[in-house]
Design a protein around this motif. Structure first.
Motif, PDB file in Angstrom:
ATOM      1  N   UNK A 105     -21.695  25.616  -1.359  1.00 14.30           N
ATOM      2  CA  UNK A 105     -20.374  25.557  -1.988  1.00 14.30           C
ATOM      3  C   UNK A 105     -19.302  25.079  -1.009  1.00 14.30           C
ATOM      4  N   UNK A 106     -19.392  25.508   0.242  1.00 17.99           N
ATOM      5  CA  UNK A 106     -18.464  25.032   1.263  1.00 17.99           C
ATOM      6  C   UNK A 106     -18.582  23.513   1.373  1.00 17.99           C
ATOM      7  N   UNK A 107     -19.806  23.016   1.470  1.00 24.26           N
ATOM      8  CA  UNK A 107     -20.021  21.563   1.572  1.00 24.26           C
ATOM      9  C   UNK A 107     -19.569  20.835   0.308  1.00 24.26           C
ATOM     10  N   UNK A 108     -19.808  21.428  -0.851  1.00 22.30           N
ATOM     11  CA  UNK A 108     -19.389  20.833  -2.128  1.00 22.30           C
ATOM     12  C   UNK A 108     -17.885  20.551  -2.143  1.00 22.30           C
ATOM     13  N   UNK A 109     -17.122  21.419  -1.491  1.00 25.36           N
ATOM     14  CA  UNK A 109     -15.662  21.282  -1.489  1.00 25.36           C
ATOM     15  C   UNK A 109     -15.126  20.617  -0.222  1.00 25.36           C
ATOM     16  N   UNK A 110     -16.023  19.998   0.545  1.00 27.00           N
ATOM     17  CA  UNK A 110     -15.602  19.225   1.705  1.00 27.00           C
ATOM     18  C   UNK A 110     -15.466  20.017   2.993  1.00 27.00           C
ATOM     19  N   UNK A 111     -15.838  21.296   2.961  1.00 27.70           N
ATOM     20  CA  UNK A 111     -15.754  22.124   4.158  1.00 27.70           C
ATOM     21  C   UNK A 111     -16.928  21.892   5.092  1.00 27.70           C
ATOM     22  N   UNK A 112     -16.721  22.243   6.347  1.00 22.67           N
ATOM     23  CA  UNK A 112     -17.755  22.074   7.360  1.00 22.67           C
ATOM     24  C   UNK A 112     -17.701  23.260   8.322  1.00 22.67           C
ATOM     25  N   UNK A 113     -18.849  23.901   8.514  1.00 22.00           N
ATOM     26  CA  UNK A 113     -18.907  25.000   9.481  1.00 22.00           C
ATOM     27  C   UNK A 113     -18.860  24.426  10.889  1.00 22.00           C
ATOM     28  N   UNK A 114     -17.881  24.861  11.672  1.00 24.36           N
ATOM     29  CA  UNK A 114     -17.798  24.477  13.078  1.00 24.36           C
ATOM     30  C   UNK A 114     -18.533  25.499  13.936  1.00 24.36           C
ATOM     31  N   UNK A 115     -18.567  26.745  13.463  1.00 24.20           N
ATOM     32  CA  UNK A 115     -19.296  27.812  14.151  1.00 24.20           C
ATOM     33  C   UNK A 115     -19.576  28.927  13.152  1.00 24.20           C
ATOM     34  N   UNK A 116     -20.741  29.530  13.310  1.00 23.23           N
ATOM     35  CA  UNK A 116     -21.142  30.704  12.525  1.00 23.23           C
ATOM     36  C   UNK A 116     -22.063  31.473  13.460  1.00 23.23           C
ATOM     37  N   UNK A 117     -21.582  32.607  13.986  1.00 28.51           N
ATOM     38  CA  UNK A 117     -22.312  33.231  15.080  1.00 28.51           C
ATOM     39  C   UNK A 117     -22.174  34.743  15.120  1.00 28.51           C
ATOM     40  N   UNK A 118     -23.142  35.352  15.773  1.00 28.35           N
ATOM     41  CA  UNK A 118     -23.084  36.769  16.107  1.00 28.35           C
ATOM     42  C   UNK A 118     -22.897  36.948  17.618  1.00 28.35           C
ATOM     43  N   UNK A 152     -20.472  37.069  20.233  1.00 26.20           N
ATOM     44  CA  UNK A 152     -19.020  37.259  20.264  1.00 26.20           C
ATOM     45  C   UNK A 152     -18.660  38.104  21.481  1.00 26.20           C
ATOM     46  N   UNK A 153     -17.644  37.700  22.188  1.00 26.02           N
ATOM     47  CA  UNK A 153     -17.126  38.464  23.330  1.00 26.02           C
ATOM     48  C   UNK A 153     -15.643  38.714  23.128  1.00 26.02           C
ATOM     49  N   UNK A 154     -15.189  39.903  23.471  1.00 25.57           N
ATOM     50  CA  UNK A 154     -13.762  40.210  23.399  1.00 25.57           C
ATOM     51  C   UNK A 154     -13.109  39.759  24.706  1.00 25.57           C
ATOM     52  N   UNK A 155     -12.056  38.987  24.593  1.00 29.82           N
ATOM     53  CA  UNK A 155     -11.283  38.550  25.743  1.00 29.82           C
ATOM     54  C   UNK A 155      -9.992  39.363  25.828  1.00 29.82           C
ATOM     55  N   UNK A 156      -9.361  39.601  24.677  1.00 30.73           N
ATOM     56  CA  UNK A 156      -8.136  40.395  24.593  1.00 30.73           C
ATOM     57  C   UNK A 156      -8.152  41.202  23.314  1.00 30.73           C
ATOM     58  N   UNK A 157      -7.319  42.225  23.273  1.00 32.31           N
ATOM     59  CA  UNK A 157      -7.147  43.001  22.058  1.00 32.31           C
ATOM     60  C   UNK A 157      -7.860  44.337  22.108  1.00 32.31           C
ATOM     61  N   UNK A 158      -7.462  45.184  21.170  1.00 25.58           N
ATOM     62  CA  UNK A 158      -7.987  46.546  21.134  1.00 25.58           C
ATOM     63  C   UNK A 158      -8.911  46.793  19.949  1.00 25.58           C
ATOM     64  N   UNK A 159      -8.979  45.862  19.027  1.00 20.37           N
ATOM     65  CA  UNK A 159      -9.798  46.069  17.830  1.00 20.37           C
ATOM     66  C   UNK A 159     -11.282  46.013  18.117  1.00 20.37           C
ATOM     67  N   UNK A 185     -19.219  41.816  13.586  1.00 24.94           N
ATOM     68  CA  UNK A 185     -20.643  41.507  13.691  1.00 24.94           C
ATOM     69  C   UNK A 185     -20.896  40.012  13.632  1.00 24.94           C
ATOM     70  N   UNK A 186     -20.024  39.300  12.928  1.00 26.87           N
ATOM     71  CA  UNK A 186     -20.196  37.855  12.761  1.00 26.87           C
ATOM     72  C   UNK A 186     -18.824  37.191  12.647  1.00 26.87           C
ATOM     73  N   UNK A 187     -18.726  35.985  13.178  1.00 23.26           N
ATOM     74  CA  UNK A 187     -17.519  35.159  13.049  1.00 23.26           C
ATOM     75  C   UNK A 187     -17.928  33.791  12.520  1.00 23.26           C
TER      76      UNK A 187
END
Length: 101
Positions: free
Chosen positions: A27-40, A42-49, A53-55
């Motif tokens: 569906x993403x491709x159907x509407x012209x979208x493209x995944x640049x990244x889909x990953x588990x 992940x490293x925190x650089x800043x922030x408290x949250x 599990x996935x970005x």
């Protein structure tokens, strides 16, 4: 103007993933979208949250293309399952640089 979507999800029930990933990718491709990244990976650089599990980072040709995807009746059952099985932040932003405004 291009738009980008960032999804950060904390999975609470992974039963929806097997159907979601291949079908929503189409569906993403159907509407012209493209995944640049889909990953588990992940490293925190800043922030408290808490780390998600996935970005995912998706590029869209326009805001209208994203809206067509998000409002697509075919997407609605997958959206419902994602909302039930994950706590997520879903952001859409313009592909612009405010320093060049």
């Amino acid at each position: 103007m291009k738009y980008y979507a960032i999804v950060q999800a904390k999975i609470t029930d992974d039963s929806w993933l097997a159907d979601y990933l291949p079908n929503v990718t189409k569906l993403v491709h159907k509407h012209g979208g493209s995944y640049l990244a889909r990953t588990q990976t992940i490293e925190k650089v800043e922030g408290a949250g808490e780390l998600p599990d996935v970005c995912a980072l998706i590029e869209w040709p326009s805001k209208e293309a994203f809206k067509a995807f998000y409002d697509d009746p075919e997407y609605q059952p997958y959206l419902k399952s994602r909302l039930a099985g994950a706590d997520a932040e879903f952001l859409l932003f313009a592909g612009e640089d405010i320093a060049n405004a």
